[in-house]
Design a protein around this motif. Structure first.
Motif, PDB file in Angstrom:
ATOM      1  N   ALA A 198       0.893  -1.146  -0.173  1.00 61.72           N
ATOM      2  CA  ALA A 198      -0.012  -0.150  -0.147  1.00 61.72           C
ATOM      3  C   ALA A 198       0.893   1.430   0.209  1.00 61.72           C
ATOM      4  O   ALA A 198       0.370   2.402  -0.482  1.00 61.72           O
ATOM      5  N   ASP A 245      -2.422  11.731  -3.306  1.00 64.52           N
ATOM      6  CA  ASP A 245      -3.518  10.927  -2.899  1.00 64.52           C
ATOM      7  C   ASP A 245      -4.122  11.557  -1.591  1.00 64.52           C
ATOM      8  O   ASP A 245      -4.880  10.663  -1.024  1.00 64.52           O
ATOM      9  N   HIS A 291      -3.018  11.624   6.265  1.00 56.50           N
ATOM     10  CA  HIS A 291      -4.206  11.504   5.212  1.00 56.50           C
ATOM     11  C   HIS A 291      -5.472  11.667   6.213  1.00 56.50           C
ATOM     12  O   HIS A 291      -5.745  10.817   7.001  1.00 56.50           O
ATOM     13  N   ARG A 349      -8.624   9.456   6.222  1.00 58.90           N
ATOM     14  CA  ARG A 349      -8.264   8.134   6.576  1.00 58.90           C
ATOM     15  C   ARG A 349      -8.236   8.205   8.205  1.00 58.90           C
ATOM     16  O   ARG A 349      -8.800   7.197   8.752  1.00 58.90           O
ATOM     17  N   SER A 383      -4.224  -1.372   4.666  1.00 54.63           N
ATOM     18  CA  SER A 383      -4.051  -1.198   3.116  1.00 54.63           C
ATOM     19  C   SER A 383      -4.456   0.542   2.849  1.00 54.63           C
ATOM     20  O   SER A 383      -4.125   0.831   1.999  1.00 54.63           O
ATOM     21  N   LEU A 384      -4.691   1.049   3.854  1.00 55.56           N
ATOM     22  CA  LEU A 384      -5.043   2.620   3.842  1.00 55.56           C
ATOM     23  C   LEU A 384      -4.270   3.171   5.214  1.00 55.56           C
ATOM     24  O   LEU A 384      -5.070   3.535   6.133  1.00 55.56           O
TER      25      LEU A 384
END
Length: 187
Positions: free
Chosen positions: A61, A74, A97, A100, A109-110
């Protein structure tokens, strides 16, 4: 001054301030039941095999984030410059992020944050990843854990966080809070 500060700081600082306000006001704002259910379901749904695969998932990821431009494209924003914690040691430059982070999920995965080390050429080196969940979104009495590692309280940010040193060997361990192999002096 490190070169990562050449990015516009206005928006990231505003986002960070909003996150701090969100956390500070959390006692008076209930967490939506759907968030609590989704978060609990995601965390309790990890089987031992899935936890073992979490590190491989984090690597897949985050591999593209060796290029900081890919990370910012992103949605990762600058949170703070290269940090050396007095009692713990060097951490690095952190990008977060916000969507998130505020979803309340711990999902390899994030990842919620990326940790970089400054370099002279201006392109920081990806050294680690951070998984985090804000205090108000964690309803269990004990901090979250993954792969046997317990998330640490980070009161300055109002989150439980776990550093994972995927991209820089750490003699203190994969999940240590700081990494003596990271330098805040641009190499």
């Amino acid at each position: 001054m490190n070169t990562t500060r050449s990015h516009s700081l206005g928006r990231p600082l505003a986002i960070a301030a909003a996150c701090v306000l969100f956390v500070a006001c959390a006692d008076s704002v209930p967490v939506a039941p759907d968030w609590q259910h989704a978060m609990t379901a995601q965390l309790t749904a990890l089987s031992p095999a899935q936890e073992n695969g979490a590190i491989a998932t984090l690597r897949r990821a985050t591999a593209r984030y060796h290029d900081l431009n890919a990370a910012t494209a992103d949605g990762f924003v600058f949170l703070h410059g290269c940090e050396v914690r007095p009692e713990e040691g060097p951490v690095g430059i952190v990008y977060v992020h916000m969507r998130r982070l505020l979803d309340g999920a711990i999902d390899p995965s994030l990842p919620d944050g990326l940790i970089y080390e400054p370099r002279r050429n201006g392109n920081p080196r990806l050294v680690g990843v951070e998984l985090a969940v804000p205090y108000p979104l964690w309803t269990k009495p004990q901090p979250p854990t993954i792969n046997g590692a317990t998330f640490q309280r980070e009161d300055e940010f109002g989150v439980f966080g776990l550093h994972v040193w995927l991209w820089r060997n750490n003699p203190d361990g994969l999940f240590a809070e700081s990494n003596p192999n990271v330098s805040c002096v641009a190499e």
